[in-house]
Structure formats: C-alpha cells, structure tokens
Design a protein around this motif. Structure first.
Motif, PDB file in Angstrom:
ATOM      1  N   PHE A 196      19.755  28.453  32.501  1.00 47.23           N
ATOM      2  CA  PHE A 196      18.801  27.562  33.152  1.00 47.23           C
ATOM      3  C   PHE A 196      17.732  27.099  32.177  1.00 47.23           C
ATOM      4  N   GLU A 197      17.234  27.995  31.350  1.00 44.04           N
ATOM      5  CA  GLU A 197      16.185  27.608  30.407  1.00 44.04           C
ATOM      6  C   GLU A 197      16.693  26.592  29.387  1.00 44.04           C
ATOM      7  N   ALA A 198      17.951  26.740  28.961  1.00 40.50           N
ATOM      8  CA  ALA A 198      18.523  25.768  28.035  1.00 40.50           C
ATOM      9  C   ALA A 198      18.613  24.394  28.683  1.00 40.50           C
ATOM     10  N   VAL A 199      19.079  24.353  29.942  1.00 46.23           N
ATOM     11  CA  VAL A 199      19.204  23.080  30.652  1.00 46.23           C
ATOM     12  C   VAL A 199      17.828  22.481  30.924  1.00 46.23           C
ATOM     13  N   ALA A 200      16.880  23.325  31.374  1.00 48.80           N
ATOM     14  CA  ALA A 200      15.541  22.833  31.709  1.00 48.80           C
ATOM     15  C   ALA A 200      14.763  22.407  30.473  1.00 48.80           C
ATOM     16  N   GLY A 201      15.198  22.816  29.286  1.00 46.93           N
ATOM     17  CA  GLY A 201      14.528  22.421  28.061  1.00 46.93           C
ATOM     18  C   GLY A 201      15.032  21.117  27.477  1.00 46.93           C
ATOM     19  N   LEU A 202      16.089  20.551  28.048  1.00 47.56           N
ATOM     20  CA  LEU A 202      16.616  19.281  27.549  1.00 47.56           C
ATOM     21  C   LEU A 202      15.722  18.126  27.986  1.00 47.56           C
ATOM     22  N   CYS A 203      15.606  17.131  27.119  1.00 48.47           N
ATOM     23  CA  CYS A 203      14.807  15.940  27.439  1.00 48.47           C
ATOM     24  C   CYS A 203      15.743  14.773  27.736  1.00 48.47           C
ATOM     25  N   PHE A 204      15.478  14.109  28.863  1.00 43.90           N
ATOM     26  CA  PHE A 204      16.244  12.933  29.248  1.00 43.90           C
ATOM     27  C   PHE A 204      15.318  11.730  29.458  1.00 43.90           C
ATOM     28  N   CYS A 205      14.295  11.633  28.631  1.00 41.74           N
ATOM     29  CA  CYS A 205      13.405  10.474  28.725  1.00 41.74           C
ATOM     30  C   CYS A 205      14.161   9.222  28.284  1.00 41.74           C
ATOM     31  N   ALA A 206      13.537   8.082  28.460  1.00 44.56           N
ATOM     32  CA  ALA A 206      14.201   6.818  28.126  1.00 44.56           C
ATOM     33  C   ALA A 206      14.588   6.754  26.652  1.00 44.56           C
ATOM     34  N   SER A 207      13.722   7.287  25.769  1.00 40.88           N
ATOM     35  CA  SER A 207      14.026   7.252  24.341  1.00 40.88           C
ATOM     36  C   SER A 207      15.232   8.115  24.014  1.00 40.88           C
ATOM     37  N   CYS A 208      15.332   9.280  24.650  1.00 38.04           N
ATOM     38  CA  CYS A 208      16.473  10.156  24.406  1.00 38.04           C
ATOM     39  C   CYS A 208      17.764   9.539  24.943  1.00 38.04           C
ATOM     40  N   ARG A 209      17.706   8.976  26.130  1.00 36.64           N
ATOM     41  CA  ARG A 209      18.919   8.398  26.704  1.00 36.64           C
ATOM     42  C   ARG A 209      19.385   7.199  25.880  1.00 36.64           C
ATOM     43  N   ALA A 210      18.435   6.386  25.420  1.00 40.17           N
ATOM     44  CA  ALA A 210      18.796   5.221  24.614  1.00 40.17           C
ATOM     45  C   ALA A 210      19.342   5.637  23.247  1.00 40.17           C
ATOM     46  N   GLY A 211      18.697   6.612  22.631  1.00 39.57           N
ATOM     47  CA  GLY A 211      19.163   7.074  21.329  1.00 39.57           C
ATOM     48  C   GLY A 211      20.540   7.688  21.396  1.00 39.57           C
ATOM     49  N   ALA A 212      20.791   8.471  22.444  1.00 39.11           N
ATOM     50  CA  ALA A 212      22.115   9.071  22.612  1.00 39.11           C
ATOM     51  C   ALA A 212      23.162   7.998  22.875  1.00 39.11           C
ATOM     52  N   ALA A 213      22.802   6.996  23.671  1.00 38.88           N
ATOM     53  CA  ALA A 213      23.751   5.923  23.986  1.00 38.88           C
ATOM     54  C   ALA A 213      24.189   5.184  22.727  1.00 38.88           C
ATOM     55  N   GLU A 214      23.286   5.031  21.763  1.00 38.72           N
ATOM     56  CA  GLU A 214      23.637   4.365  20.504  1.00 38.72           C
ATOM     57  C   GLU A 214      24.730   5.123  19.759  1.00 38.72           C
ATOM     58  N   GLN A 215      24.853   6.420  20.040  1.00 36.67           N
ATOM     59  CA  GLN A 215      25.895   7.242  19.418  1.00 36.67           C
ATOM     60  C   GLN A 215      27.098   7.437  20.343  1.00 36.67           C
ATOM     61  N   GLY A 216      27.138   6.647  21.408  1.00 36.80           N
ATOM     62  CA  GLY A 216      28.268   6.719  22.316  1.00 36.80           C
ATOM     63  C   GLY A 216      28.225   7.889  23.273  1.00 36.80           C
ATOM     64  N   ILE A 217      27.052   8.474  23.488  1.00 42.22           N
ATOM     65  CA  ILE A 217      26.897   9.641  24.366  1.00 42.22           C
ATOM     66  C   ILE A 217      26.333   9.177  25.706  1.00 42.22           C
ATOM     67  N   ASP A 218      27.002   9.505  26.783  1.00 44.28           N
ATOM     68  CA  ASP A 218      26.558   9.110  28.117  1.00 44.28           C
ATOM     69  C   ASP A 218      25.554  10.137  28.634  1.00 44.28           C
ATOM     70  N   ALA A 219      24.292   9.983  28.218  1.00 38.48           N
ATOM     71  CA  ALA A 219      23.258  10.936  28.605  1.00 38.48           C
ATOM     72  C   ALA A 219      22.939  10.845  30.090  1.00 38.48           C
ATOM     73  N   ASP A 220      23.131   9.665  30.693  1.00 41.99           N
ATOM     74  CA  ASP A 220      22.884   9.527  32.132  1.00 41.99           C
ATOM     75  C   ASP A 220      23.855  10.384  32.935  1.00 41.99           C
ATOM     76  N   ALA A 221      25.133  10.339  32.559  1.00 39.23           N
ATOM     77  CA  ALA A 221      26.123  11.165  33.252  1.00 39.23           C
ATOM     78  C   ALA A 221      25.852  12.646  33.021  1.00 39.23           C
ATOM     79  N   LEU A 222      25.467  13.002  31.790  1.00 40.81           N
ATOM     80  CA  LEU A 222      25.151  14.393  31.483  1.00 40.81           C
ATOM     81  C   LEU A 222      23.962  14.854  32.320  1.00 40.81           C
ATOM     82  N   ARG A 223      22.967  14.002  32.456  1.00 37.80           N
ATOM     83  CA  ARG A 223      21.798  14.367  33.244  1.00 37.80           C
ATOM     84  C   ARG A 223      22.186  14.630  34.697  1.00 37.80           C
ATOM     85  N   ARG A 224      23.025  13.781  35.267  1.00 41.76           N
ATOM     86  CA  ARG A 224      23.445  13.980  36.657  1.00 41.76           C
ATOM     87  C   ARG A 224      24.182  15.302  36.814  1.00 41.76           C
ATOM     88  N   THR A 225      25.058  15.600  35.878  1.00 40.28           N
ATOM     89  CA  THR A 225      25.823  16.852  35.953  1.00 40.28           C
ATOM     90  C   THR A 225      24.897  18.061  35.860  1.00 40.28           C
TER      91      THR A 225
END
Length: 402
Positions: A196-225
């Motif tokens: 839980f602490e590992a999951v709760a420590g992840l950041c899904f702000c707009a900058s993180c989601r956009a930066g991950a998307a540039e690398q082909g990572i679907d951070a939105d789907a990961l956040r939902r999961t």
C-alpha cells in the motif's frame, strides 16, 4: 584536500553534518574549527536548504528545543535567477563571511540541500506537488517531473554552488517522497503495509502522466488499476502482515509490465534532474546524492532513485545508514556497492554516533573500522547539533582507531 585548479574537494573526506543555527551559536568560529579538526574531521556538511522539525539540541546555546523555519534557504541567493517557484528565505541567514572563516581554518564546506521535500513551497504552489492514486495532494513532496520544480531545483543548486566558500553539494530528496515520511502528526490506525505504501507513494499528477505518455506508458490506465486495488485493500476487514505485503509488492512488480515501465520512467526523471544540476554547477564543485530517506537506500526506487545511474550522474552517493543493528550497516553498504559499477565511486557512508543506533561506543567504533577497511572509503557523521559532547568524542576516538 582541495584541487588547486578547480577548488573541488578531492581525496579522503571525514565529514560532519551541521545546521546553520549551530554555527550561528558559536561565539568563536576559529576555535570551533580547531575543535572539529582535532576530532579528525576535515569537512562540514552545512544545511543550506532545510525543512521544518522539532529538534532537541543537547549543546544548544540559544535554544535547546529548536523549530526550524519550514522549507527555508539559509544562505543568500539571487531571486532573479528563479522562475515561478522562488525560495523561502530564512529570517536569519548564514553569512558568507562565517563560512569563509571556517574555510580559512582548513575545513571544506559542502552545501547540504533538502531539495524537493518542502511543505511551505508545496502550500504556496499546490499544483506542483505529488498527486496520489486517489487524487490527494502531498504538500511536502514537490513533483520532480513538473518543469517549474525542476527549474527551481537547478537554480537553487547553482546559487549555492557559486558561494565562494562552498566546494560541493550534497543533494537530499531529489525525488518523490515515500508515502511514510513523518509528516506533522501523521496518524493511521492501520498497520503499515509495503504494498500500500508503494502504491500510495506514486505520483499521477498531470506532469507525470504526460511524461509517461511520451514514453508510451499508459499512466491513466495504471492509475485506475492501482486506485481500484488500493481501495479494495482499504475496505478489507483486516490488515496484512508486513511480510505478506512485501510478497504482494514483489508479485505486482513481476506481473504488471506497465507498473515496471512507470517506475523505470520515474528513475529516469530523477537521474535527468541530477544530470541537469551537474551541468549547472560545472566541474568546479563536487556533487553527491543522498538517494533515499528510507532506512535502507536499496529501496530508493520507491523515490525514483536508480542507484547506479545516480552515482554515474554525480561524484557519488551519500548513504545514511541509520540502523540499530551494526551488522545491517555493513550489509546494506555491501548491497549498495553490488548495485554500482565496479569502476564507479565508492558511496560515502553517514553514521550516527548515538544510542539511537548503537548500543555502545565499542559497537560504533567497530562499524567505523569495518566501513574504513575498504581503501578509498569516505565517512560522514550525523549530526553535530543533535549529539551530546560525549557522542562527538566517540567520533574522534573511532577515527583515531580506524
């Protein structure tokens, strides 16, 4: 020693961490510098950007229980070099001349900077803070993926590095802060759980989601999961045992390809920030990185820290090995060394000569000897202001023996 051409601290270092208010308490800095040298130390690692706290000072002259100004920079910097985020200046600044006296007396000066753990700046600029899987903001954790945060960090490092007496930097908290970080009156009636602490420590702000998307990572789907899984965990009727939570975390790391990619991307973000700081300060000053605020720095990946990459991007790592089992100190050091390239710089070990970590002076001295048994191994000690004079004497005796 100091390189005559660059002014950069080189060779063996024996460092002591210290706060600016400790130095401001000293009536005669030249006599103070002599006492430090007599302990077998040659460098002071001085806090120049720091966070809030409640500190017991056994040797304090102006206060015994000290409350530092939250998120403040304690040396003079040029505000015009900063953009949207500007530093909070301490009410009482450490004067350049005071550092100059210490340098004249033969002590190297390192600028210790708590970089992105800054609650005051987080409150002033909430849009640049870490946003967890539930959409909650962590005001104590500035997000290193946000361009304004990166600009602030690079500018601050450059300003401190340009101070005449400063010969290098020690960066603390260059990444995302872990979920468990001793926030003011931090309360939970659930048992701690590593998954839980590992999951709760992840950041899904707009900058993180956009930066991950540039690398082909679907951070939105990961956040939902992760949101759904964490919500189900919080709805359980019982807590997990710590070992079971660790097993769940390991299973998640193996099975969730998107999570692994996201964590690797985060590590690249922090390495990139340290690389930018290295370029900003140039070759004149040394740069060391404290990769983690956790007890075991091997877990730095939770904060975006890739030990090998950070070591390569800097002049080496600074390992705060604050552990109550002396064997664990040496074991963790060896684990970190195994993670680093064989030809890379040895990490500098930071120890606390205190009953908080060591049951006796003999136990502390044994660890110092074990650490210094490797040729080229540097060591530092935390922290002048928190220690009794008797514990400072432990350092002097251990270095003489080591």
């Amino acid at each position: 020693m100091t390189d005559k051409l660059t002014g950069k601290l080189t060779g063996m270092r024996r460092c002591l961490y210290i706060y600016p208010w400790d130095l401001q308490d000293e009536p005669d800095l030249r006599l103070f510098a002599g006492r430090i040298r007599d302990m077998g130390l040659d460098t002071l690692t001085v806090a120049m950007a720091y966070h809030a706290g409640k500190f017991l000072r056994p040797q304090g002259r102006t206060s015994r229980v000290h409350f530092p100004q939250d998120g403040a920079v304690h040396v003079r910097v040029d505000p015009s070099r900063f953009g949207t985020i500007r530093p909070v200046m301490a009410d009482r600044l450490l004067d350049d001349a005071q550092l100059g006296v210490l340098a004249e007396e033969g002590l190297g000066i390192l600028g210790w900077m708590v970089l992105l753990h800054n609650t005051e700046l987080g409150r002033r600029h909430p849009h640049v803070t870490c946003e967890n899987v539930f959409g909650d903001r962590y005001p104590y954790s500035l997000c290193p993926a946000h361009p304004d945060v990166r600009a602030y960090a690079v500018a601050l490092a450059g300003e401190v590095a340009r101070m005449p007496a400063v010969r290098g930097l020690v960066l603390e908290t260059p990444g995302w802060q872990p979920y468990q970080h001793g926030y003011h009156h931090e309360i939970s009636l659930l048992d701690r759980d590593p998954w839980f602490e590992a999951v709760a420590g992840l950041c899904f702000c707009a900058s993180c989601r956009a930066g991950a998307a540039e690398q082909g990572i679907d951070a939105d789907a990961l956040r939902r999961t992760m949101h759904d899984q964490a919500s189900r965990y919080l709805a359980r009727p019982v807590d997990r045992r710590w070992d079971d939570g660790m097993a769940r975390l390991l299973a998640e790391m193996v099975s969730n390809d998107v999570l692994r990619a996201f964590l690797a991307w985060r590590c690249g973000v922090i390495t990139g920030l340290v690389t930018a700081i290295r370029a900003e300060i140039g070759a004149a000053g040394s740069l060391h990185v404290i990769p983690s605020v956790q007890r075991n720095p091997v877990a730095a990946w939770l904060e975006g820290g890739d030990l090998a990459a950070l070591s390569a991007a800097s002049d080496g790592l600074e390992l705060c090995l604050y552990q109550p089992d002396p064997r664990a100190v040496v074991s963790t050091l060896l684990d970190v060394r195994d993670a680093l390239p064989a030809a890379g710089a040895l990490p500098r070990v930071v120890l606390r000569p205190s009953p908080a970590d060591f049951p006796s002076e003999a136990a502390f001295a044994a660890v110092v000897r074990a650490v210094l048994a490797t040729p080229g191994q540097n060591v530092a000690f935390y922290h002048y202001g928190h220690l009794r004079r008797a514990n400072l004497d432990w350092i002097a005796r251990a270095l003489r023996e080591g």
